[in-house]
Design a protein around this motif. Structure first.
Motif, PDB file in Angstrom:
ATOM      1  N   GLN A   1       0.832  -1.203   0.000  1.00 23.54           N
ATOM      2  CA  GLN A   1       0.000   0.000   0.000  1.00 23.54           C
ATOM      3  C   GLN A   1       0.866   1.254   0.000  1.00 23.54           C
ATOM      4  O   GLN A   1       0.584   2.226  -0.714  1.00 23.54           O
ATOM      5  CB  GLN A   1      -0.919  -0.012   1.216  1.00 23.54           C
ATOM      6  CG  GLN A   1      -1.968  -1.108   1.200  1.00 23.54           C
ATOM      7  CD  GLN A   1      -2.597  -1.289   2.559  1.00 23.54           C
ATOM      8  OE1 GLN A   1      -2.756  -0.331   3.318  1.00 23.54           O
ATOM      9  NE2 GLN A   1      -2.966  -2.514   2.892  1.00 23.54           N
ATOM     10  N   ALA A   2       1.922   1.237   0.815  1.00 25.30           N
ATOM     11  CA  ALA A   2       2.802   2.402   0.888  1.00 25.30           C
ATOM     12  C   ALA A   2       3.467   2.673  -0.461  1.00 25.30           C
ATOM     13  O   ALA A   2       3.534   3.823  -0.916  1.00 25.30           O
ATOM     14  CB  ALA A   2       3.869   2.174   1.972  1.00 25.30           C
ATOM     15  N   GLU A   3       3.943   1.621  -1.116  1.00 30.01           N
ATOM     16  CA  GLU A   3       4.536   1.802  -2.434  1.00 30.01           C
ATOM     17  C   GLU A   3       3.497   2.320  -3.424  1.00 30.01           C
ATOM     18  O   GLU A   3       3.790   3.177  -4.269  1.00 30.01           O
ATOM     19  CB  GLU A   3       5.126   0.497  -2.958  1.00 30.01           C
ATOM     20  CG  GLU A   3       5.776   0.667  -4.324  1.00 30.01           C
ATOM     21  CD  GLU A   3       6.230  -0.634  -4.945  1.00 30.01           C
ATOM     22  OE1 GLU A   3       5.447  -1.229  -5.712  1.00 30.01           O
ATOM     23  OE2 GLU A   3       7.379  -1.039  -4.664  1.00 30.01           O
ATOM     24  N   GLY A   4       2.285   1.793  -3.339  1.00 28.63           N
ATOM     25  CA  GLY A   4       1.230   2.233  -4.242  1.00 28.63           C
ATOM     26  C   GLY A   4       0.956   3.719  -4.151  1.00 28.63           C
ATOM     27  O   GLY A   4       0.696   4.378  -5.160  1.00 28.63           O
ATOM     28  N   GLU A   5       1.026   4.277  -2.942  1.00 34.85           N
ATOM     29  CA  GLU A   5       0.827   5.717  -2.768  1.00 34.85           C
ATOM     30  C   GLU A   5       1.949   6.500  -3.441  1.00 34.85           C
ATOM     31  O   GLU A   5       1.709   7.510  -4.108  1.00 34.85           O
ATOM     32  CB  GLU A   5       0.762   6.036  -1.271  1.00 34.85           C
ATOM     33  CG  GLU A   5       0.671   7.509  -0.931  1.00 34.85           C
ATOM     34  CD  GLU A   5      -0.671   8.130  -1.276  1.00 34.85           C
ATOM     35  OE1 GLU A   5      -0.815   9.358  -1.079  1.00 34.85           O
ATOM     36  OE2 GLU A   5      -1.567   7.407  -1.764  1.00 34.85           O
ATOM     37  N   ALA A   6       3.191   6.043  -3.279  1.00 30.37           N
ATOM     38  CA  ALA A   6       4.320   6.734  -3.910  1.00 30.37           C
ATOM     39  C   ALA A   6       4.229   6.657  -5.428  1.00 30.37           C
ATOM     40  O   ALA A   6       4.539   7.635  -6.130  1.00 30.37           O
ATOM     41  CB  ALA A   6       5.636   6.126  -3.424  1.00 30.37           C
ATOM     42  N   ARG A   7       3.811   5.514  -5.944  1.00 31.21           N
ATOM     43  CA  ARG A   7       3.664   5.362  -7.401  1.00 31.21           C
ATOM     44  C   ARG A   7       2.596   6.308  -7.933  1.00 31.21           C
ATOM     45  O   ARG A   7       2.775   6.957  -8.968  1.00 31.21           O
ATOM     46  CB  ARG A   7       3.302   3.924  -7.756  1.00 31.21           C
ATOM     47  CG  ARG A   7       4.396   2.931  -7.499  1.00 31.21           C
ATOM     48  CD  ARG A   7       4.019   1.521  -7.889  1.00 31.21           C
ATOM     49  NE  ARG A   7       4.043   1.313  -9.333  1.00 31.21           N
ATOM     50  CZ  ARG A   7       4.064   0.127  -9.921  1.00 31.21           C
ATOM     51  NH1 ARG A   7       4.055  -0.983  -9.173  1.00 31.21           N
ATOM     52  NH2 ARG A   7       4.093   0.010 -11.229  1.00 31.21           N
ATOM     53  N   LYS A   8       1.487   6.383  -7.208  1.00 29.90           N
ATOM     54  CA  LYS A   8       0.389   7.247  -7.646  1.00 29.90           C
ATOM     55  C   LYS A   8       0.817   8.707  -7.702  1.00 29.90           C
ATOM     56  O   LYS A   8       0.444   9.445  -8.621  1.00 29.90           O
ATOM     57  CB  LYS A   8      -0.796   7.069  -6.698  1.00 29.90           C
ATOM     58  CG  LYS A   8      -2.022   7.876  -7.080  1.00 29.90           C
ATOM     59  CD  LYS A   8      -3.203   7.534  -6.186  1.00 29.90           C
ATOM     60  CE  LYS A   8      -2.981   8.019  -4.775  1.00 29.90           C
ATOM     61  NZ  LYS A   8      -4.200   7.814  -3.937  1.00 29.90           N
ATOM     62  N   ARG A   9       1.647   9.104  -6.741  1.00 26.03           N
ATOM     63  CA  ARG A   9       2.073  10.499  -6.655  1.00 26.03           C
ATOM     64  C   ARG A   9       3.432  10.744  -7.319  1.00 26.03           C
ATOM     65  O   ARG A   9       3.967  11.846  -7.228  1.00 26.03           O
ATOM     66  CB  ARG A   9       2.111  10.933  -5.188  1.00 26.03           C
ATOM     67  CG  ARG A   9       0.742  10.839  -4.522  1.00 26.03           C
ATOM     68  CD  ARG A   9       0.754  11.366  -3.112  1.00 26.03           C
ATOM     69  NE  ARG A   9      -0.543  11.215  -2.469  1.00 26.03           N
ATOM     70  CZ  ARG A   9      -1.573  12.033  -2.643  1.00 26.03           C
ATOM     71  NH1 ARG A   9      -1.435  13.095  -3.433  1.00 26.03           N
ATOM     72  NH2 ARG A   9      -2.715  11.831  -2.033  1.00 26.03           N
TER      73      ARG A   9
END
Length: 271
Positions: A155-163
Motif C-alpha cells: 500500500q505504501a509503495e502504491g501511494e508513492a507510485r500514484k504520486r
C-alpha cells in the motif's frame, strides 16, 4: 475473443486484489496514520550507523537488513551512487534517531549473516520501511517466509507510485527484457512477454522474450497457489528482483536470470 486460461485469470485476480486493497486502505487511512502495525514483542536496539537506506549497523555489532524494502545502492569502489541512494540513507537517519525497535523475521538472517528485521522508531513505533516506500525512496520486495508486512508495504509503495515520488518519477527506467545485456545486473524492474515456460527437477523456468529466465523454485510453489504458471505463455509481465548475468552460459538458455520467490514481485500488464 481472447479467452483466458484459469491460471491467467487467477493471476489477474491476485494482482487486482492487491491493487484494490491498497487503494481501499489508503482511502480509509487518516492523513499521517500508520499503515503497518507493530507486533507485540519488539526487541530494543540502538543505531550505530546507516550503511545505506536498507542496511543498518547496530551498536551491538549486528548488521540489519530491512525486510520488505530495497533502496537504491550507495556507490562503492568507484561506482556512482544510484539516484536517490543518498537521499534514502539520510532519510533513515532523520526518521530513526538512535533508539529503535526490531521485529526479527521468521527467517532471521540472510546469506551474508545480516539480521533480517522490520525496524521501528522507538519513540512512536513508526515503521521505517513504510516511511521509505511512502517517500518513493525504495521498492517493495517480498522474500518468503518474511511476508508479515506484505499488504501494508504494498500500500505504501502504491501511494508513492500514484504520486510519482522518488524512484517512481522515471529516474529508474523500466528495462525491456529483449534489450538486456551484460551491463544489466543487480536489482531491476523488467518487462516483456513470456516466450516459454519449462520445468526441471527443482524449479519452473519462465522465459521472457528469450532473453531472461525467471527461476521459480518448487519449494516456493505454495506461495503461488491458484496460479497456473504454465498458462502465462504469451502474457506480458513486469517483474522485479535481482538480475544475474551468467557469463559463459549455455547458449540454449538466456544469459540473464532472476529468482521469482513470490507473486507480489510479478505484475500482469493489462495492455
Amino acid at each position: 475473443m481472447n479467452k483466458k486460461a484459469p491460471g491467467q485469470l487467477w493471476l489477474g485476480v491476485f494482482v487486482c486484489a492487491f491493487l484494490f486493497l491498497g487503494q481501499l486502505s489508503l482511502a480509509m487511512a487518516a492523513p499521517g496514520r500508520a499503515l503497518c502495525s507493530p507486533p507485540a514483542n519488539l526487541e530494543a536496539a540502538r543505531l550505530d550507523s546507516v550503511v545505506d537506506g536498507d542496511t543498518l549497523r547496530l551498536t551491538d555489532g549486528r548488521m540489519v537488513r530491512l525486510i520488505g524494502v530495497n533502496t537504491p545502492e550507495i556507490g562503492r569502489d568507484g561506482k556512482p551512487h544510484e539516484p536517490f541512494a543518498v537521499e534514502a540513507a539520510k532519510a533513515v537517519e532523520r526518521f530513526l534517531g538512535r533508539d529503535l525497535l526490531l521485529a526479527v523475521g521468521q527467517e532471521a538472517t540472510d546469506r551474508h549473516g545480516r539480521t533480517l528485521a522490520a525496524v521501528y522508531r522507538a519513540r512512536d513505533r513508526g515503521h521505517l520501511g513504510e516511511y521509505l516506500l511512502l517517500q518513493g525512496l525504495g521498492w517493495h520486495i517480498v522474500v518468503p517466509p518474511n511476508v508479515s508486512d506484505l499488504s501494508c508495504l504494498q500500500q505504501a509503495e502504491g501511494e508513492a507510485r500514484k504520486r510519482r515520488r522518488g524512484v517512481w518519477n522515471e529516474v529508474a527506467p523500466l528495462l525491456k527484457a529483449s534489450e538486456l545485456d551484460k551491463r544489466h545486473r543487480g536489482f531491476q524492474r523488467v518487462t516483456g512477454t513470456v516466450s516459454r515456460v519449462d520445468s526441471s527437477r527443482s524449479a519452473i523456468w519462465v522465459e521472457i522474450d528469450r532473453n531472461l529466465s525467471l527461476r521459480l523454485s518448487k519449494r516456493d510453489l505454495p506461495w503461488f497457489s491458484g496460479i497456473d504458471i504454465e498458462s502465462l505463455a504469451g502474457e506480458k509481465l513486469t517483474v522485479r528482483g535481482w538480475l544475474i548475468y551468467r557469463s559463459g552460459h549455455n547458449p540454449r538458455y538466456p544469459a540473464h536470470m532472476m529468482s521469482l520467490r513470490h507473486p507480489a514481485m510479478l505484475e500482469l500488464d493489462k495492455d
